[in-house]
Design a protein around this motif. Structure first.
Motif, PDB file in Angstrom:
ATOM      1  N   ALA A 167      -0.165   2.558  -5.391  1.00  0.00           N
ATOM      2  CA  ALA A 167      -1.177   2.191  -4.405  1.00  0.00           C
ATOM      3  C   ALA A 167      -1.365   3.290  -3.370  1.00  0.00           C
ATOM      4  CB  ALA A 167      -0.778   0.884  -3.719  1.00  0.00           C
ATOM      5  N   THR A 168      -0.361   4.115  -3.200  1.00  0.00           N
ATOM      6  CA  THR A 168      -0.405   5.174  -2.192  1.00  0.00           C
ATOM      7  C   THR A 168      -1.518   6.172  -2.472  1.00  0.00           C
ATOM      8  OG1 THR A 168       1.977   4.965  -1.913  1.00  0.00           O
ATOM      9  CG2 THR A 168       0.937   6.957  -1.059  1.00  0.00           C
ATOM     10  N   ASP A 196       0.802  -1.217   0.000  1.00  0.00           N
ATOM     11  CA  ASP A 196       0.000   0.000   0.000  1.00  0.00           C
ATOM     12  C   ASP A 196       0.839   1.274   0.000  1.00  0.00           C
ATOM     13  OD1 ASP A 196      -2.598  -1.464   2.105  1.00  0.00           O
ATOM     14  OD2 ASP A 196      -2.283  -1.514  -0.066  1.00  0.00           O
ATOM     15  N   ALA A 197       2.136   1.151   0.186  1.00  0.00           N
ATOM     16  CA  ALA A 197       3.028   2.322   0.154  1.00  0.00           C
ATOM     17  C   ALA A 197       3.896   2.339  -1.095  1.00  0.00           C
ATOM     18  CB  ALA A 197       3.904   2.333   1.394  1.00  0.00           C
ATOM     19  N   ALA A 198       3.603   1.443  -2.005  1.00  0.00           N
ATOM     20  CA  ALA A 198       4.487   1.270  -3.154  1.00  0.00           C
ATOM     21  C   ALA A 198       3.814   1.664  -4.462  1.00  0.00           C
ATOM     22  CB  ALA A 198       4.929  -0.187  -3.257  1.00  0.00           C
ATOM     23  N   ALA A 199       4.628   1.896  -5.445  1.00  0.00           N
ATOM     24  CA  ALA A 199       4.191   1.991  -6.835  1.00  0.00           C
ATOM     25  C   ALA A 199       4.782   0.799  -7.562  1.00  0.00           C
ATOM     26  CB  ALA A 199       4.666   3.280  -7.464  1.00  0.00           C
ATOM     27  N   ILE A 200       3.954   0.142  -8.312  1.00  0.00           N
ATOM     28  CA  ILE A 200       4.408  -1.021  -9.084  1.00  0.00           C
ATOM     29  C   ILE A 200       4.087  -0.768 -10.540  1.00  0.00           C
ATOM     30  CG2 ILE A 200       4.130  -3.492  -9.475  1.00  0.00           C
ATOM     31  CD1 ILE A 200       3.572  -3.829  -6.532  1.00  0.00           C
ATOM     32  N   GLY A 201       5.003  -1.120 -11.376  1.00  0.00           N
ATOM     33  CA  GLY A 201       4.774  -0.854 -12.785  1.00  0.00           C
ATOM     34  C   GLY A 201       5.377  -1.896 -13.683  1.00  0.00           C
TER      35      GLY A 201
END
Length: 125
Positions: free
Chosen positions: A52-53, A29-34
């Motif tokens: 997700a943040t 929930d504190a990450a960006a995934i790409g």
């Protein structure tokens, strides 16, 4: 942190694939995934990012209207639905994770902290 990418394969032009990236050991929930991709003889390039943040989503122009990124926080999984695939989409697709909450320009190859192993997408008749 581990990122496990899957879903690649061989598809005809105009076809569809859905890639999945399962994250473990990550504060999802504190990450960006790409998703990034690298074609033979070319540099790795960004495809799409979801943070997700703050719920932000970014797409590169060459996939807008064809690819859709989404996430399931309960499964710690990010998906890339790829429709209307073209031969030029052929590449190894990598999922990567970094800190969430930044603007689009932050999410370059250099600023992604963790990388999955890649999954090959081949678009050919």
């Amino acid at each position: 942190v581990q990122l496990q990418a899957s879903g690649g394969g061989l598809v005809q032009p105009g076809g569809s694939l859905r890639l999945s990236c399962v994250a473990s050991g990550l504060g999802f929930d504190a990450a960006a995934i790409g998703w990034f991709r690298q074609a033979p003889g070319r540099e790795r390039e960004r495809v799409s990012i979801i943070s997700a943040t703050d719920g932000a989503i970014y797409y590169e122009d060459f996939v807008k209207g064809r690819f859709t990124i989404s996430s399931d926080s309960a499964k710690k999984t990010v998906y890339l639905q790829m429709n209307n695939l073209k031969p030029e989409d052929t590449a190894i697709y990598y999922c990567a994770a970094g800190p969430g909450g930044y603007s689009s320009s932050f999410y370059s190859v250099a600023n992604m902290w963790w990388w999955g192993q890649g999954t090959l997408v081949t678009v050919s008749s």
